[in-house]
Write an enzyme that holds these catalytic residues in place. Structure first.
Site, PDB file in Angstrom:
ATOM      1  N   ASP A  44      -9.803  53.579  67.053  1.00 26.75           N
ATOM      2  CA  ASP A  44      -9.894  54.979  66.609  1.00 26.75           C
ATOM      3  C   ASP A  44     -10.826  55.775  67.523  1.00 26.75           C
ATOM      4  O   ASP A  44     -10.945  56.991  67.394  1.00 26.75           O
ATOM      5  CB  ASP A  44     -10.271  55.093  65.128  1.00 26.75           C
ATOM      6  CG  ASP A  44     -11.611  54.480  64.790  1.00 26.75           C
ATOM      7  OD1 ASP A  44     -12.231  53.861  65.682  1.00 26.75           O
ATOM      8  OD2 ASP A  44     -12.046  54.615  63.630  1.00 26.75           O
ATOM      9  N   SER A  45     -11.464  55.096  68.498  1.00 26.22           N
ATOM     10  CA  SER A  45     -12.211  55.819  69.541  1.00 26.22           C
ATOM     11  C   SER A  45     -11.288  56.753  70.310  1.00 26.22           C
ATOM     12  O   SER A  45     -11.749  57.645  71.007  1.00 26.22           O
ATOM     13  CB  SER A  45     -12.887  54.838  70.505  1.00 26.22           C
ATOM     14  OG  SER A  45     -11.922  53.994  71.104  1.00 26.22           O
ATOM     15  N   ASP A  83      -6.568  50.082  64.885  1.00 25.62           N
ATOM     16  CA  ASP A  83      -7.629  50.458  63.948  1.00 25.62           C
ATOM     17  C   ASP A  83      -7.068  51.261  62.785  1.00 25.62           C
ATOM     18  O   ASP A  83      -6.288  52.210  63.002  1.00 25.62           O
ATOM     19  CB  ASP A  83      -8.638  51.375  64.662  1.00 25.62           C
ATOM     20  CG  ASP A  83      -9.915  50.654  65.043  1.00 25.62           C
ATOM     21  OD1 ASP A  83     -10.168  49.543  64.530  1.00 25.62           O
ATOM     22  OD2 ASP A  83     -10.657  51.211  65.868  1.00 25.62           O
ATOM     23  N   LYS A 113      -7.428  46.422  62.345  1.00 22.82           N
ATOM     24  CA  LYS A 113      -8.880  46.234  62.256  1.00 22.82           C
ATOM     25  C   LYS A 113      -9.426  47.262  61.277  1.00 22.82           C
ATOM     26  O   LYS A 113      -8.954  48.405  61.270  1.00 22.82           O
ATOM     27  CB  LYS A 113      -9.530  46.406  63.635  1.00 22.82           C
ATOM     28  CG  LYS A 113     -11.066  46.382  63.600  1.00 22.82           C
ATOM     29  CD  LYS A 113     -11.666  46.197  64.981  1.00 22.82           C
ATOM     30  CE  LYS A 113     -11.754  47.432  65.823  1.00 22.82           C
ATOM     31  NZ  LYS A 113     -12.606  48.513  65.248  1.00 22.82           N
ATOM     32  N   GLU A 115     -13.336  48.608  59.391  1.00 22.80           N
ATOM     33  CA  GLU A 115     -14.798  48.529  59.485  1.00 22.80           C
ATOM     34  C   GLU A 115     -15.428  48.231  58.131  1.00 22.80           C
ATOM     35  O   GLU A 115     -14.953  48.704  57.101  1.00 22.80           O
ATOM     36  CB  GLU A 115     -15.361  49.870  60.000  1.00 22.80           C
ATOM     37  CG  GLU A 115     -14.934  50.207  61.410  1.00 22.80           C
ATOM     38  CD  GLU A 115     -15.546  51.508  61.933  1.00 22.80           C
ATOM     39  OE1 GLU A 115     -16.415  52.107  61.253  1.00 22.80           O
ATOM     40  OE2 GLU A 115     -15.153  51.919  63.029  1.00 22.80           O
ATOM     41  N   GLU A 182     -20.418  44.952  66.782  1.00 22.02           N
ATOM     42  CA  GLU A 182     -20.791  46.095  67.625  1.00 22.02           C
ATOM     43  C   GLU A 182     -22.287  46.374  67.560  1.00 22.02           C
ATOM     44  O   GLU A 182     -22.856  46.540  66.467  1.00 22.02           O
ATOM     45  CB  GLU A 182     -19.990  47.351  67.204  1.00 22.02           C
ATOM     46  CG  GLU A 182     -20.344  48.548  68.082  1.00 22.02           C
ATOM     47  CD  GLU A 182     -19.360  49.719  67.979  1.00 22.02           C
ATOM     48  OE1 GLU A 182     -18.349  49.601  67.252  1.00 22.02           O
ATOM     49  OE2 GLU A 182     -19.628  50.743  68.642  1.00 22.02           O
TER      50      GLU A 182
HETATM   51  O1  KIV Z   1     -12.319  52.218  68.236  1.00 22.67           O
HETATM   52  C1  KIV Z   1     -12.733  51.474  69.131  1.00 22.67           C
HETATM   53  O2  KIV Z   1     -12.492  51.686  70.324  1.00 22.67           O
HETATM   54  C2  KIV Z   1     -13.539  50.329  68.733  1.00 22.67           C
HETATM   55  C3  KIV Z   1     -14.482  49.783  69.773  1.00 22.67           C
HETATM   56  C4  KIV Z   1     -15.720  49.285  69.151  1.00 22.67           C
HETATM   57  C5  KIV Z   1     -13.841  48.752  70.625  1.00 22.67           C
HETATM   58  O3  KIV Z   1     -13.464  49.866  67.643  1.00 22.67           O
END
Ligand code: KIV
Length: 259
Positions: A44-45, A83, A113, A115, A182
């Site tokens: 999600d970056s 993400d 993924k 968080e 992280e």
């Molecule tokens: O969103 C992202 O790019 C991440 C990084 C920590 C790899 O989760």
């Protein structure tokens, strides 16, 4: 052969480091995949590096799915992981199953993924995994909680480190196939990596994780600002800016196209 979640676990057992990077479009994905990257994350970056948002919070599931479809077209070998964006899974395990299922159905990714750790996300990881969807956990600095944590290193005190270790163990027990660590101290990442049977992928977490991930825009020197632990292997902002200036001069001086 295409990389699977089982393969990642085998690589941990064999102590073969896992190479992971993020991708947000077809061209980047194809370059990473043909270069032999093992794990490609539609992180999600991309909200910040590709869409110009200030944080990762505003990006929607629709936007992530749109980018993940493009990335999928460029990936043949790597494991493709996507993400789940902010508020597409935190409300309930049902919401998480729905969002994760949508990602797998619409993008062809193999895993998601999310968080967070104990207690909030443990049941969610368990329920999504039981629905047949592989989940990578993400603990330590979790950028979707930026307004609580900032972008500071996490787990610096004995107590905070212990909490992250317990979260990691709980996420493994809940069924996560891997864990992203992280911005935590190297010693803590090393303890977690030794304790777990699933692979740890580190970013700003030292050398002793089972694999490493970087945001590809940081690696390429494309980001406007990047975290202290990132490393640029080339300064593409400079290269692109020079190329655009050279082109502009040639157009203005009528030197391009050549006669
Ligand atoms: O969103 C992202 O790019 C991440 C990084 C920590 C790899 O989760």
């Amino acid at each position: 052969m295409a990389v699977t979640t089982g393969q990642l676990i085998q690589w941990k057992q064999q102590k073969r480091p896992i190479v992971a990077l993020t991708a947000w479009d077809y061209a980047i994905a194809q370059l990473l995949d043909t270069a032999g990257v093992d794990l490609i994350l539609v992180g999600d970056s991309l909200a910040m590096v590709a869409l110009g948002y200030e944080t990762t919070l505003p990006i929607s599931l629709d936007e992530v799915v749109h980018h993940a479809k493009a990335v999928r077209r460029g990936v043949k070998r790597a494991l493709l992981l996507v993400d789940l964006p902010f508020l597409s899974y935190q409300e309930s395990p049902q919401q998480a199953i729905h969002s994760a299922g949508r990602v797998l159905k619409e993008t062809g990714a193999q895993a998601v993924k999310l968080e967070g750790g104990y207690p909030a996300m443990v049941e969610t990881v368990n329920r999504v995994t039981l629905a047949g969807i592989p989940v990578m956990g993400h603990v330590g600095l979790t950028p979707q909680s930026v307004h609580q944590l900032g972008y500071r290193q996490q787990g610096k005190t004995e107590e905070a480190g212990e909490k992250i270790l317990q979260e990691a163990i709980a996420l493994e027990q809940a069924g996560a196939f891997a864990l992203l660590l992280e911005h935590i101290p190297d010693t803590l990442a090393s303890r977690i990596t030794e304790k777990l049977t699933i692979p740890t992928i580190g970013i700003g977490a030292g050398l002793h994780c089972d694999g490493q991930v970087l945001v590809t825009a940081d690696l390429l020197g494309l980001s406007e600002k990047q975290p202290p632990f990132a490393k640029s292997y080339i300064n593409l902002r400079q290269v692109i800016s020079q190329a655009v200036q050279d082109y502009s001069v040639e157009v203005r001086e009528r030197r391009f196209p050549e006669a």
